[in-house]
Design a protein around this motif. Structure first.
Motif, PDB file in Angstrom:
ATOM      1  N   VAL A  78      -8.463  -0.768 -10.874  1.00 11.84           N
ATOM      2  CA  VAL A  78      -8.278   0.020  -9.676  1.00 11.84           C
ATOM      3  C   VAL A  78      -8.778   1.480  -9.868  1.00 11.84           C
ATOM      4  CG1 VAL A  78      -6.571   0.923  -8.154  1.00 11.84           C
ATOM      5  CG2 VAL A  78      -6.361  -1.320  -8.627  1.00 11.84           C
TER       6      VAL A  78
ATOM      7  N   TYR B 137     -13.729  -1.355  -4.984  1.00 15.34           N
ATOM      8  CA  TYR B 137     -12.651  -0.797  -5.120  1.00 15.34           C
ATOM      9  C   TYR B 137     -11.449  -1.417  -4.121  1.00 15.34           C
ATOM     10  CZ  TYR B 137      -9.124   2.916  -4.070  1.00 15.34           C
ATOM     11  OH  TYR B 137      -7.675   3.690  -3.663  1.00 15.34           O
ATOM     12  N   GLN B 138     -11.853  -1.804  -2.926  1.00 14.80           N
ATOM     13  CA  GLN B 138     -10.767  -2.609  -2.048  1.00 14.80           C
ATOM     14  C   GLN B 138     -10.526  -3.788  -2.830  1.00 14.80           C
ATOM     15  OE1 GLN B 138     -13.062  -3.073   1.747  1.00 14.80           O
ATOM     16  NE2 GLN B 138     -12.694  -0.916   2.353  1.00 14.80           N
TER      17      GLN B 138
ATOM     18  N   VAL C  48      -7.866  -3.080  -5.287  1.00 12.85           N
ATOM     19  CA  VAL C  48      -6.568  -2.970  -4.895  1.00 12.85           C
ATOM     20  C   VAL C  48      -5.940  -4.372  -4.517  1.00 12.85           C
ATOM     21  CG1 VAL C  48      -5.436  -1.801  -3.128  1.00 12.85           C
ATOM     22  CG2 VAL C  48      -7.382  -0.840  -4.336  1.00 12.85           C
ATOM     23  N   SER C  49      -6.714  -5.137  -3.899  1.00 11.55           N
ATOM     24  CA  SER C  49      -5.915  -6.589  -3.305  1.00 11.55           C
ATOM     25  C   SER C  49      -5.502  -7.382  -4.540  1.00 11.55           C
ATOM     26  CB  SER C  49      -7.114  -7.255  -2.544  1.00 11.55           C
ATOM     27  OG  SER C  49      -7.644  -6.530  -1.426  1.00 11.55           O
TER      28      SER C  49
ATOM     29  N   TRP D 233      -1.549   5.859  -7.018  1.00  9.77           N
ATOM     30  CA  TRP D 233      -2.674   4.901  -7.264  1.00  9.77           C
ATOM     31  C   TRP D 233      -3.858   5.203  -6.318  1.00  9.77           C
ATOM     32  CZ3 TRP D 233       1.085   0.457  -8.720  1.00  9.77           C
ATOM     33  CH2 TRP D 233       1.677   0.625  -9.938  1.00  9.77           C
ATOM     34  N   ILE D 234      -3.507   5.241  -5.248  1.00 12.74           N
ATOM     35  CA  ILE D 234      -4.406   5.522  -3.976  1.00 12.74           C
ATOM     36  C   ILE D 234      -3.968   6.815  -3.308  1.00 12.74           C
ATOM     37  CG2 ILE D 234      -4.528   3.040  -3.807  1.00 12.74           C
ATOM     38  CD1 ILE D 234      -3.377   2.934  -1.292  1.00 12.74           C
TER      39      ILE D 234
ATOM     40  N   PHE E 194       1.724   2.002  -3.609  1.00 15.07           N
ATOM     41  CA  PHE E 194       0.700   2.231  -4.253  1.00 15.07           C
ATOM     42  C   PHE E 194       0.356   3.845  -4.130  1.00 15.07           C
ATOM     43  CE2 PHE E 194      -1.798  -1.677  -5.022  1.00 15.07           C
ATOM     44  CZ  PHE E 194      -0.454  -2.377  -5.743  1.00 15.07           C
TER      45      PHE E 194
ATOM     46  N   GLU F 134      -5.618   6.359   2.396  1.00 12.85           N
ATOM     47  CA  GLU F 134      -6.263   4.899   2.240  1.00 12.85           C
ATOM     48  C   GLU F 134      -5.391   3.984   2.745  1.00 12.85           C
ATOM     49  OE1 GLU F 134      -9.048   6.333  -1.657  1.00 12.85           O
ATOM     50  OE2 GLU F 134      -7.348   4.844  -1.697  1.00 12.85           O
TER      51      GLU F 134
ATOM     52  N   MET G 204       0.843  -1.218  -0.096  1.00 10.14           N
ATOM     53  CA  MET G 204      -0.199  -0.017   0.027  1.00 10.14           C
ATOM     54  C   MET G 204       0.803   1.203  -0.070  1.00 10.14           C
ATOM     55  SD  MET G 204      -3.182  -0.786  -0.223  1.00 10.14           S
ATOM     56  CE  MET G 204      -2.256  -2.304  -1.417  1.00 10.14           C
TER      57      MET G 204
ATOM     58  N   ARG H  90     -12.172   3.034  -8.397  1.00  8.27           N
ATOM     59  CA  ARG H  90     -12.074   4.183  -7.541  1.00  8.27           C
ATOM     60  C   ARG H  90     -12.839   5.318  -7.781  1.00  8.27           C
ATOM     61  NH1 ARG H  90      -9.683   8.491  -5.353  1.00  8.27           N
ATOM     62  NH2 ARG H  90      -9.031   8.239  -3.258  1.00  8.27           N
TER      63      ARG H  90
ATOM     64  N   LEU I  21      -6.685   0.145   3.849  1.00  8.38           N
ATOM     65  CA  LEU I  21      -6.694  -0.789   3.067  1.00  8.38           C
ATOM     66  C   LEU I  21      -5.892  -1.801   3.359  1.00  8.38           C
ATOM     67  CD1 LEU I  21      -6.650   1.021  -0.498  1.00  8.38           C
ATOM     68  CD2 LEU I  21      -8.435  -0.195   0.386  1.00  8.38           C
TER      69      LEU I  21
END
Length: 435
Positions: free
Chosen positions: A364, A331-332, A335-336, A294-295, A289, A299, A286, A368, A303
């Motif tokens: 993603v 969205y979660q 991302v995973s 990207w996030i 990211f 978050e 994360m 989002r 996340l």
């Protein structure tokens, strides 16, 4: 005015047709298997058996679905896994095992067929056919396979489907065999199969699933093949031991308490350990990211933990409603998926295919955006700012900018609001941002 129907492109129609046809074929296999059984137990036996078989299958499926919460597998694949076990595997096993029983009766003498069918034929055939689905996923849908947890989940759904069809036969046979006290026979069978051992078939097939999960996580194909073979052999041995124990009378409880229960607890421990490893993968990925844009930075802690995800969903559902919360769930999960793909590529378990990365990164961004613009979400803020100073994610994949020539969605977040604007979700997502 009535809207005209949406016309699907030929590629979309082909994508829809084959899965639907496959599910129909698997469903027909299940009906044929039950139809064969009805010649022995009758229509009343099938009805009673089906009602009783429905009771344990629901909790078993829910348990395996709960295991797979970080990055749930596609519903269509889980349904296919269940129907594979309930339909194709059950039908093939019924045909081959029945043939093995008849052959043993002819070759070895009267009374030997049941032993050969239960202790030799059934474990070898049933675990092979059930495990074939999990191995097929690794071969043809490798990107969907992240490791041991996925192997256990898919194997659990296949095993639950097989047990469902098999339970219909066993419950129906108990109802029809004892004409003087059919209820007592059904209750005794339900205690054995529905209460004491509802996870038996999923547990056996999970051994193959663990082997496939190991194969998905290692670089060496030889080591992967050895893991799959070892898992299958262990599944066969456990299945044979279980079937032979049912013929031991009081000795059954010794096998049950000394082998099956500890093994089931060990499987639970393995799954918990693997889930923690998945959590650690997300926690490591994360920050990179966020560095790549990207996030949002806010978050990262949300996340990276299941409790953070639950708090986030509860806050969004309370302040913006269920549609917005559903968008955050998608969205979660996206991302995973991206995090697990990058982690596997960094270990060398899969080739670093830029197309896979581009597709998941596109997902993603899309999910989002859907969460940001969902009904009920305040629109006074925008996507997060571009990459802050720092190192982007390391690894064999691209880190920022359009992921490749196949990119069809909006680019990763380059630029954006001024430093005074809030990302989504805000640093404390249970509070509405100002404005």
């Amino acid at each position: 005015m009535i809207a005209s129907p949406v016309r699907l492109a030929p590629q979309q129609r082909r994508t829809l047709v084959w899965p639907v046809l496959g599910l129909i074929v698997l469903g027909i296999c299940a009906l044929v298997a039950v139809g064969f059984a009805s010649t022995e137990i009758g229509t009343a036996g099938v009805v009673v058996g089906a009602i009783c078989a429905l009771l344990p299958v629901g909790p078993v499926l829910l348990a395996f679905a709960w295991v797979d919460r970080w990055e749930p597998e596609p519903s269509r694949l889980l349904l296919t896994a269940f129907l594979w076990g309930a339909g194709f595997a059950a039908l093939v096993a019924l045909i081959i095992n029945s043939s093995a029983v008849l052959a043993a009766e002819l070759l070895l003498g009267q009374g030997q067929g049941d032993f050969v069918g239960a202790v030799i034929s059934a474990p070898l055939v049933e675990e092979f056919v059930k495990g074939a689905f999990v191995v097929g996923l690794l071969l043809f849908r490798r990107r969907e396979f992240d490791g041991i947890v996925d192997g256990v989940v898919y194997a659990g759904f296949v095993g639950a489907g097989f047990a469902f069809t098999e339970n219909i036969i066993y419950f129906g046979r108990a109802f029809t065999d004892d004409g003087s006290a059919p209820v007592a026979g059904v209750v005794a069978t339900f205690i054995l199969r529905g209460l004491l051992s509802p996870f038996a078939h999923p547990l056996f097939t999970a051994m193959t699933g663990i082997g496939v999960g190991i194969a998905a996580s290692v670089r060496s194909r030889v080591a992967g093949a050895a893991a799959i073979l070892g898992g299958y052999v262990l599944a066969v041995v456990l299945h044979a031991l279980w079937n032979s124990a049912t013929q031991l009378g009081p000795g059954f409880f010794g096998v049950y308490l000394l082998i099956m229960v500890p093994l089931f607890l060990a499987l639970i421990g393995l799954v918990v350990w693997q889930r923690r490893r998945e959590r650690d993968v997300l926690a490591r990925q994360m920050p990179g990211f966020a560095a790549a844009g990207w996030i949002a930075e806010s978050e990262v802690p949300l996340l990276g933990s299941m409790s953070g995800r639950r708090r986030w969903l509860a806050a969004v559902k309370r302040t913006a409603g269920k549609p917005a919360a559903d968008a955050v769930v998608h969205y979660q999960h996206a991302v995973s998926e991206l995090a697990f793909l990058r982690a596997r590529a960094e270990r060398g378990a899969i080739p670093p295919d830029p197309r896979w990365h581009a597709e998941l990164l596109d997902n993603v961004v899309r999910t989002r955006m859907a969460a940001v613009t969902a009904p009920g979400v305040p629109q006074g803020h925008q996507p997060p700012p571009g990459p802050p100073p720092g190192r982007p994610p390391s690894g064999p994949f691209p880190t920022a900018g359009p992921p490749g020539p196949g990119w069809s969605g909006p680019p990763p977040y380059q630029g954006g609001p001024s430093q005074g604007q809030q990302p989504y979700p805000p640093s404390q997502p249970w509070q509405r941002p100002p404005g």
